[in-house]
Motif scaffolding. Structure first.
Motif, mmCIF file in Angstrom:
data_model
loop_
_atom_site.group_PDB
_atom_site.id
_atom_site.type_symbol
_atom_site.label_atom_id
_atom_site.label_comp_id
_atom_site.label_asym_id
_atom_site.label_seq_id
_atom_site.Cartn_x
_atom_site.Cartn_y
_atom_site.Cartn_z
ATOM 1 N N GLU A 1 -0.288 -5.347 3.411
ATOM 2 C CA GLU A 1 0.636 -5.078 2.300
ATOM 3 C C GLU A 1 0.376 -3.702 1.706
ATOM 4 O OE1 GLU A 1 1.425 -9.631 0.667
ATOM 5 O OE2 GLU A 1 -0.405 -8.551 0.076
ATOM 6 N N MET A 2 -0.891 -3.350 1.561
ATOM 7 C CA MET A 2 -1.234 -2.031 1.038
ATOM 8 C C MET A 2 -0.704 -0.934 1.945
ATOM 9 S SD MET A 2 -3.470 0.714 1.633
ATOM 10 C CE MET A 2 -4.853 0.072 2.562
ATOM 11 N N LEU A 3 -0.861 -1.102 3.260
ATOM 12 C CA LEU A 3 -0.392 -0.097 4.218
ATOM 13 C C LEU A 3 1.135 -0.008 4.230
ATOM 14 C CD1 LEU A 3 -2.868 -0.790 7.140
ATOM 15 C CD2 LEU A 3 -2.682 1.356 5.873
ATOM 16 N N ASN A 4 1.808 -1.154 4.119
ATOM 17 C CA ASN A 4 3.270 -1.130 4.061
ATOM 18 C C ASN A 4 3.743 -0.323 2.861
ATOM 19 O OD1 ASN A 4 3.578 -2.661 6.373
ATOM 20 N ND2 ASN A 4 3.799 -4.597 5.278
ATOM 21 N N ASP A 5 3.107 -0.518 1.721
ATOM 22 C CA ASP A 5 3.468 0.233 0.522
ATOM 23 C C ASP A 5 3.206 1.728 0.701
ATOM 24 O OD1 ASP A 5 4.250 -2.060 -0.757
ATOM 25 O OD2 ASP A 5 2.366 -2.333 -1.855
ATOM 26 N N ALA A 6 2.182 2.059 1.507
ATOM 27 C CA ALA A 6 1.818 3.464 1.731
ATOM 28 C C ALA A 6 2.584 4.086 2.896
ATOM 29 C CB ALA A 6 0.313 3.577 1.986
ATOM 30 N N ASP A 7 3.459 3.296 3.550
ATOM 31 C CA ASP A 7 4.239 3.767 4.702
ATOM 32 C C ASP A 7 3.332 4.228 5.843
ATOM 33 O OD1 ASP A 7 6.533 4.214 6.117
ATOM 34 O OD2 ASP A 7 6.941 6.194 5.266
ATOM 35 N N LEU A 8 2.315 3.414 6.117
ATOM 36 C CA LEU A 8 1.358 3.720 7.182
ATOM 37 C C LEU A 8 1.031 2.458 7.962
ATOM 38 C CD1 LEU A 8 -1.180 5.998 5.254
ATOM 39 C CD2 LEU A 8 0.316 6.749 7.117
#
Length: 276
Positions: free
Chosen positions: A257-264
């Motif tokens: 979820e954190m990576l999705n929010d960071a577009d990575l």
């Protein structure tokens, strides 16, 4: 024969060996500089041979990343004591070899040892010479190189240099900062895979068997055991799969979820803990 302080200093500058050892080598070789260098290297080999059976389980983990961020190297070099791991010469050697691995990308340890360290000295030559200077067994234990065609390799080395991580990230987000967060996550929580699909089948089967045996021993009814087993496997994934772990900086979200929010996204990682 007597040797001058200037000769001793020149030999020390060239080899890094202690002043008294340089003086003794020059006296033994009648002041011949090249023979003295050769003699000191042979003494280093003797030290290495004498200590071959000694355990070397201290040392350093070091990383190196290219200017483009497209490649990274990680290496573990061992010594006998933590005191030597803090030695400036040992640290310099470790970081120099990490850079050599990054530049040359050797296929195995033998090829790595044959790489040029400086001038006509190979990595193995310098390892033997450093062994002689330090007086402990030194070994290059392992290394890895990560290369990325369209992503970025981020490195993290935990203070003390006993633990290091390389992570390959992709996407349009802030790769450096977020990638470092992921690398720190890998260092702290030691995931075994990026996604659950990458977990080996034998590992999943072993977890199922352990959970099944525990449920049976606890007297659980037969008709609920399968659900219990699958529930414990889910918790195993949450603990050991990077994308499903709770993010260490904000446990309310998963790493995915954190990576999705960071577009990575994360393609892979390599984690070295000293002695693993």
């Amino acid at each position: 024969m007597s040797v001058s302080a200037k000769q001793v200093k020149e030999l020390r500058d060239a080899t890094g060996v202690g002043m008294m050892d340089c003086k003794d080598a020059l006296q033994e070789t009648d002041g011949d500089f090249d023979e003295a260098v050769s003699l000191l290297r042979k003494k280093g080999q003797e030290v290495a041979s004498d200590r071959a059976a000694v355990e070397a389980d201290e040392g350093l983990v070091a990383t190196a990343v290219s200017d483009t961020g497209r490649a990274g190297a990680i290496i573990e070099i061992n010594c006998e004591t933590d005191f030597v791991a803090r030695n400036d010469d040992f640290q310099s050697f470790t970081h120099t070899v990490a850079e050599q691995v990054l530049q040359e990308k050797p296929n195995d340890l033998e090829e790595l040892k044959g790489l040029s360290y400086e001038d006509d000295v190979t990595v193995e030559d310098e390892l033997v010479a450093l062994t002689g200077r330090i007086g402990e067994k030194l070994t290059i234990r392992r290394f890895d190189v990560l290369e990325s065609k369209d992503g970025e390799v981020i490195s993290y080395v935990h203070p003390g240099s006993k633990l290091g991580v390389l992570v390959e990230v992709h996407g349009d987000g802030e790769a450096e900062e977020t990638g470092r967060d992921v690398a720190m996550q890998v260092a702290a929580l030691e995931p075994i895979a990026v996604t659950r699909d990458e977990v080996p089948e034998e590992v999943k089967e072993e977890e199922r068997e352990v959970a099944h045996e525990a449920a049976v021993n606890e007297g659980k009814p037969e008709h609920v055991i399968d659900n219990i087993v699958e529930g414990k496997l889910e918790r195993f994934f949450e603990d050991h799969v990077l994308m499903e772990q709770a993010f260490v900086k904000d446990s309310s979200v998963s790493v995915k979820e954190m990576l999705n929010d960071a577009d990575l996204s994360v393609a892979r990682f390599t984690r070295y803990a000293l002695g693993d």
